[in-house]
Structures are given as C-alpha cells and as structure tokens.
Design a protein around this motif. Sequence first.
Motif, PDB file in Angstrom:
ATOM      1  N   THR A 112       0.828  -1.208   0.000  1.00  0.00           N
ATOM      2  CA  THR A 112       0.000   0.000   0.000  1.00  0.00           C
ATOM      3  C   THR A 112       0.862   1.258   0.000  1.00  0.00           C
ATOM      4  N   VAL A 113       1.928   1.254   0.788  1.00  0.00           N
ATOM      5  CA  VAL A 113       2.845   2.404   0.827  1.00  0.00           C
ATOM      6  C   VAL A 113       3.492   2.600  -0.545  1.00  0.00           C
ATOM      7  N   TRP A 114       3.800   1.515  -1.230  1.00  0.00           N
ATOM      8  CA  TRP A 114       4.376   1.621  -2.580  1.00  0.00           C
ATOM      9  C   TRP A 114       3.388   2.269  -3.544  1.00  0.00           C
ATOM     10  N   VAL A 115       2.105   1.859  -3.454  1.00  0.00           N
ATOM     11  CA  VAL A 115       1.056   2.455  -4.302  1.00  0.00           C
ATOM     12  C   VAL A 115       0.936   3.950  -4.014  1.00  0.00           C
ATOM     13  N   ILE A 116       0.964   4.328  -2.731  1.00  0.00           N
ATOM     14  CA  ILE A 116       0.869   5.740  -2.350  1.00  0.00           C
ATOM     15  C   ILE A 116       2.050   6.523  -2.915  1.00  0.00           C
ATOM     16  N   TYR A 117       3.241   5.971  -2.796  1.00  0.00           N
ATOM     17  CA  TYR A 117       4.440   6.647  -3.315  1.00  0.00           C
ATOM     18  C   TYR A 117       4.335   6.866  -4.821  1.00  0.00           C
ATOM     19  N   MET A 118       3.908   5.844  -5.539  1.00  0.00           N
ATOM     20  CA  MET A 118       3.781   5.963  -6.994  1.00  0.00           C
ATOM     21  C   MET A 118       2.744   7.012  -7.373  1.00  0.00           C
ATOM     22  N   MET A 119       1.598   7.028  -6.676  1.00  0.00           N
ATOM     23  CA  MET A 119       0.536   7.976  -7.008  1.00  0.00           C
ATOM     24  C   MET A 119       0.909   9.404  -6.632  1.00  0.00           C
ATOM     25  N   ARG A 120       1.585   9.566  -5.503  1.00  0.00           N
ATOM     26  CA  ARG A 120       1.886  10.925  -5.008  1.00  0.00           C
ATOM     27  C   ARG A 120       3.098  11.538  -5.699  1.00  0.00           C
ATOM     28  N   PHE A 121       4.023  10.739  -6.160  1.00  0.00           N
ATOM     29  CA  PHE A 121       5.263  11.284  -6.718  1.00  0.00           C
ATOM     30  C   PHE A 121       5.461  10.903  -8.197  1.00  0.00           C
ATOM     31  N   ASN A 122       5.655   9.644  -8.489  1.00  0.00           N
ATOM     32  CA  ASN A 122       6.000   9.237  -9.857  1.00  0.00           C
ATOM     33  C   ASN A 122       4.886   9.471 -10.877  1.00  0.00           C
ATOM     34  N   LEU A 123       3.624   9.233 -10.464  1.00  0.00           N
ATOM     35  CA  LEU A 123       2.504   9.313 -11.402  1.00  0.00           C
ATOM     36  C   LEU A 123       1.515  10.413 -11.019  1.00  0.00           C
ATOM     37  N   ASN A 124       1.984  11.420 -10.309  1.00  0.00           N
ATOM     38  CA  ASN A 124       1.104  12.460  -9.785  1.00  0.00           C
ATOM     39  C   ASN A 124       0.372  13.231 -10.876  1.00  0.00           C
ATOM     40  N   SER A 125       0.988  13.357 -12.054  1.00  0.00           N
ATOM     41  CA  SER A 125       0.379  14.132 -13.141  1.00  0.00           C
ATOM     42  C   SER A 125      -0.913  13.499 -13.649  1.00  0.00           C
ATOM     43  N   SER A 126      -1.085  12.185 -13.448  1.00  0.00           N
ATOM     44  CA  SER A 126      -2.297  11.503 -13.919  1.00  0.00           C
ATOM     45  C   SER A 126      -3.324  11.289 -12.802  1.00  0.00           C
ATOM     46  N   TYR A 127      -3.015  11.773 -11.612  1.00  0.00           N
ATOM     47  CA  TYR A 127      -3.920  11.607 -10.461  1.00  0.00           C
ATOM     48  C   TYR A 127      -5.081  12.586 -10.562  1.00  0.00           C
ATOM     49  N   MET A 128      -6.316  12.102 -10.397  1.00  0.00           N
ATOM     50  CA  MET A 128      -7.524  12.924 -10.551  1.00  0.00           C
ATOM     51  C   MET A 128      -7.903  13.551  -9.209  1.00  0.00           C
ATOM     52  N   LEU A 129      -7.180  14.587  -8.812  1.00  0.00           N
ATOM     53  CA  LEU A 129      -7.378  15.226  -7.509  1.00  0.00           C
ATOM     54  C   LEU A 129      -8.776  15.816  -7.369  1.00  0.00           C
ATOM     55  N   GLU A 130      -9.290  16.415  -8.442  1.00  0.00           N
ATOM     56  CA  GLU A 130     -10.600  17.066  -8.363  1.00  0.00           C
ATOM     57  C   GLU A 130     -11.732  16.078  -8.127  1.00  0.00           C
ATOM     58  N   LYS A 131     -11.536  14.805  -8.490  1.00  0.00           N
ATOM     59  CA  LYS A 131     -12.561  13.783  -8.252  1.00  0.00           C
ATOM     60  C   LYS A 131     -12.417  13.147  -6.870  1.00  0.00           C
ATOM     61  N   ASP A 132     -11.201  13.191  -6.336  1.00  0.00           N
ATOM     62  CA  ASP A 132     -10.907  12.594  -5.022  1.00  0.00           C
ATOM     63  C   ASP A 132     -11.105  13.674  -3.959  1.00  0.00           C
ATOM     64  N   ASN A 133     -12.357  14.045  -3.723  1.00  0.00           N
ATOM     65  CA  ASN A 133     -12.651  15.265  -2.960  1.00  0.00           C
ATOM     66  C   ASN A 133     -13.235  15.039  -1.572  1.00  0.00           C
ATOM     67  N   VAL A 134     -13.037  13.868  -1.008  1.00  0.00           N
ATOM     68  CA  VAL A 134     -13.436  13.628   0.381  1.00  0.00           C
ATOM     69  C   VAL A 134     -12.259  13.960   1.291  1.00  0.00           C
ATOM     70  N   SER A 135     -12.465  14.848   2.250  1.00  0.00           N
ATOM     71  CA  SER A 135     -11.391  15.213   3.172  1.00  0.00           C
ATOM     72  C   SER A 135     -11.089  14.058   4.122  1.00  0.00           C
ATOM     73  N   GLU A 136      -9.829  13.705   4.227  1.00  0.00           N
ATOM     74  CA  GLU A 136      -9.430  12.609   5.125  1.00  0.00           C
ATOM     75  C   GLU A 136      -9.733  12.934   6.585  1.00  0.00           C
ATOM     76  N   LEU A 137      -9.703  14.216   6.927  1.00  0.00           N
ATOM     77  CA  LEU A 137      -9.982  14.616   8.312  1.00  0.00           C
ATOM     78  C   LEU A 137     -11.411  14.263   8.714  1.00  0.00           C
ATOM     79  N   TYR A 138     -12.349  14.346   7.755  1.00  0.00           N
ATOM     80  CA  TYR A 138     -13.741  14.004   8.050  1.00  0.00           C
ATOM     81  C   TYR A 138     -13.902  12.522   8.368  1.00  0.00           C
ATOM     82  N   VAL A 139     -12.935  11.729   7.964  1.00  0.00           N
ATOM     83  CA  VAL A 139     -12.972  10.288   8.236  1.00  0.00           C
ATOM     84  C   VAL A 139     -12.149   9.955   9.483  1.00  0.00           C
ATOM     85  N   VAL A 140     -10.953  10.547   9.590  1.00  0.00           N
ATOM     86  CA  VAL A 140     -10.026  10.201  10.666  1.00  0.00           C
ATOM     87  C   VAL A 140     -10.488  10.738  12.022  1.00  0.00           C
ATOM     88  N   ILE A 141     -10.910  12.000  12.064  1.00  0.00           N
ATOM     89  CA  ILE A 141     -11.250  12.629  13.354  1.00  0.00           C
ATOM     90  C   ILE A 141     -12.407  11.921  14.066  1.00  0.00           C
TER      91      ILE A 141
END
Length: 270
Positions: A112-141
Amino acid sequence: MKQPVQALQAWLRRQPPKIKVFLASVSALAALIVIRLVVYDHDNLFIAAEAVHALGISVLIFKLATEKTCAGRLSLKSQELTAMFLGARLYCSYVMEYDVHTILDLTTLTATVWVIYMMRFNLNSSYMLEKDNVSELYVVIPCAALSLVVHPTTQHHIMNRIIWAFCVYLESVSVLPQLRVMQNTKIVEPFTAHYVFALGVARFLSCAHWILQVWDTRGQLLTALGYGMWPSLVLLSEIVQTFILADFCYYYVQSFMGGRLVLRLPSGVV
C-alpha cells in the motif's frame, strides 16, 4: 447459459429496493451457512480476508507498473487511510499477538505504501485530484474521537487499546473516498474495479469470521472482547464495511457476467 443469466439480471433490475435488500440478506445468510459447513477453522476466514486484500493491492501494483498511470478512478486518499489503519493494526498485532496476521499486515502495508508513493510522486500528473474530494480529516477525526470513548476493556495498555479501536473504526470507512471517486465518474476501469471487488470480498470474509465466531461461542466471544459498547461496535463495524461495498460488488458481478471490462455504475450507486 447466457440467456438464463440475462433473464435473471433483468428480473433483478425490475425489483423494488426492499426486495433487492431482502434477496441480498438471504444470499448473505446462505453464504454464511455454507461457509460454516465447509470451513472447519473459522480463524482461517480472517487470514483469507487479509490474503484477498493483499491480492487486490497486487492488482493495483500491476496496473501502476505496466500502464504507468493512476488515471483509473483510483483514490489516493483511500490508499492513505488504508495505510493508516494497517499501520495501527500492525502495531497492535506486534505488541499483542505477533502471529501470521502480523506478517500479512506487514506485506499489505508495504504494498500500500508503494502504491501511495507511486501515485503521489511518480505518477502524480495523472492523479484525478478534483474527483478525489473527500477530506481525510472528516474520516479520521470521528474514528479517533470514537476510539477515545469506546475501546476494548482488556488487560492491555490503555494506548494500545485505543489504537486497536481506532484501526477497527477506520478500516470500516476507509473505502469511502474510493467510492466517492467512482460516484463522481460513474465509469470504473478494470483494474480499479478488480481492486474494489477484492476489498468487498475481503470485508465479507472478515465479517463472516466475526459472525461465525460469535455464533460458535454462543456470544461468549463478545464477552471475551470486554464489556460496554465495544463488543457490539466491533461487530457493527464489520457489518457496516461489508454493506458499504455490497452495492458495488453486485454491479461488478453483473458487469463481469455480461462480458463488459469497463464497469458503468447507474445513478445512486455507491
């Protein structure tokens, strides 16, 4: 063979929501009975759930490594929440048990950490940030706040019990950002669909593990977990995370049996 399947699918689509819920409940109950009869040691169900989760992550790794893109309706935030609860569960497993679950959790967390690294750094240009719009704080807190109030009453250190509760609560809702991404796009490419379906299967096996353990011990397992609201919330968390993915899994199976590689979700799903 294809015609009876299509006729069954058409009949199911015509049924009102209450009938669909009833049929799904009956199917789940039948599956539990079959599993109870076939699987002798129900602890193996939890191991199977972790193995299926690891298999799902492996599908994502294959996609990222071969296609060099994460533009497949994939949620980075769900992956980060998954890493959080796996890290918490790995710590609890290490200090409380240290068994095969520890090894499986470590393997899945590493992937999972490898997937996160690839999405956040190596493949960040293809990541659909505008569609991934749920705040993690609303889940974690909310999960963190609930774990402070309701946690195991075992003999372990208070911090370990709170972390244990936190990972249980967070696991049950960690897939919400992924479902939100799919809700926003309505089209799910094959690798992401395989991954989410694997999560659904893993959640069902984990839920089956707890329900059958409670069944076999005639409720004594809930007492062993402690007193107060904690035992009930553990079981409720398992059921919630199963039902969260149940709708998607239905459409995945329907699409797969229809020979469609790309999954198109109707309005209102997930």
